[in-house]
Design a protein around this motif. Sequence first.
Motif, PDB file in Angstrom:
ATOM      1  N   ASP A   1       0.840  -1.202   0.000  1.00  0.00           N
ATOM      2  CA  ASP A   1       0.000   0.000   0.000  1.00  0.00           C
ATOM      3  C   ASP A   1       0.874   1.250   0.000  1.00  0.00           C
ATOM      4  N   CYS A   2       0.608   2.133  -0.925  1.00  0.00           N
ATOM      5  CA  CYS A   2       1.336   3.398  -0.992  1.00  0.00           C
ATOM      6  C   CYS A   2       1.148   4.173   0.320  1.00  0.00           C
ATOM      7  N   THR A   3       2.166   4.892   0.744  1.00  0.00           N
ATOM      8  CA  THR A   3       2.068   5.654   1.993  1.00  0.00           C
ATOM      9  C   THR A   3       1.386   7.008   1.791  1.00  0.00           C
ATOM     10  N   HIS A   4       1.091   7.370   0.538  1.00  0.00           N
ATOM     11  CA  HIS A   4       0.450   8.663   0.277  1.00  0.00           C
ATOM     12  C   HIS A   4      -1.065   8.586   0.391  1.00  0.00           C
TER      13      HIS A   4
ATOM     14  N   SER B   1       7.313   3.346  -8.988  1.00  0.00           N
ATOM     15  CA  SER B   1       6.395   4.490  -9.069  1.00  0.00           C
ATOM     16  C   SER B   1       4.970   4.047  -8.802  1.00  0.00           C
ATOM     17  N   CYS B   2       4.272   4.848  -8.031  1.00  0.00           N
ATOM     18  CA  CYS B   2       2.880   4.569  -7.684  1.00  0.00           C
ATOM     19  C   CYS B   2       1.974   4.831  -8.890  1.00  0.00           C
ATOM     20  N   PRO B   3       0.982   3.944  -9.107  1.00  0.00           N
ATOM     21  CA  PRO B   3       0.099   4.112 -10.265  1.00  0.00           C
ATOM     22  C   PRO B   3      -0.886   5.264 -10.123  1.00  0.00           C
TER      23      PRO B   3
ATOM     24  N   GLN C   1       6.542   9.525   3.274  1.00  0.00           N
ATOM     25  CA  GLN C   1       6.791   8.483   4.274  1.00  0.00           C
ATOM     26  C   GLN C   1       7.313   7.225   3.592  1.00  0.00           C
ATOM     27  N   ALA C   2       8.328   6.611   4.195  1.00  0.00           N
ATOM     28  CA  ALA C   2       8.921   5.398   3.631  1.00  0.00           C
ATOM     29  C   ALA C   2       7.973   4.212   3.716  1.00  0.00           C
TER      30      ALA C   2
END
Length: 108
Positions: free
Chosen positions: A49-52, A68-70, A90-91
Amino acid sequence: MHEIAMAERTALCQVDTLEPGEMVRVEVAGEDPLLLINDAGVFRLLDDDCTHAIASLSEGRLDGNILSCPLHGGSFDIRTGKAKSLPCKQALRTHKVIVESGMVYFEG
Ligand code: FES
């Protein structure tokens, strides 16, 4: 009395089912979804899960060590989990991987 926590292993896949440069989302009981990556023969395991916001990084793009996040295009270094470009700050958490007898295991 002291309790000693024993690490548990969970089989994720056979080594030869994930080619170099490929990645797959994997589920381990009791864990958030994980992302297994074959990084030129080195298996890396990070949170999927992306941290953004809400996005599965397994649907993103891998260029060398940069994932890279989609959804919004933020990126991470798969060797460390560190965020490399905005909007990600965030990492990602990284996890221990064991490769043994042709199998890839999560150990947690
Ligand atoms: Fe990943 Fe926004 S959800 S960069």
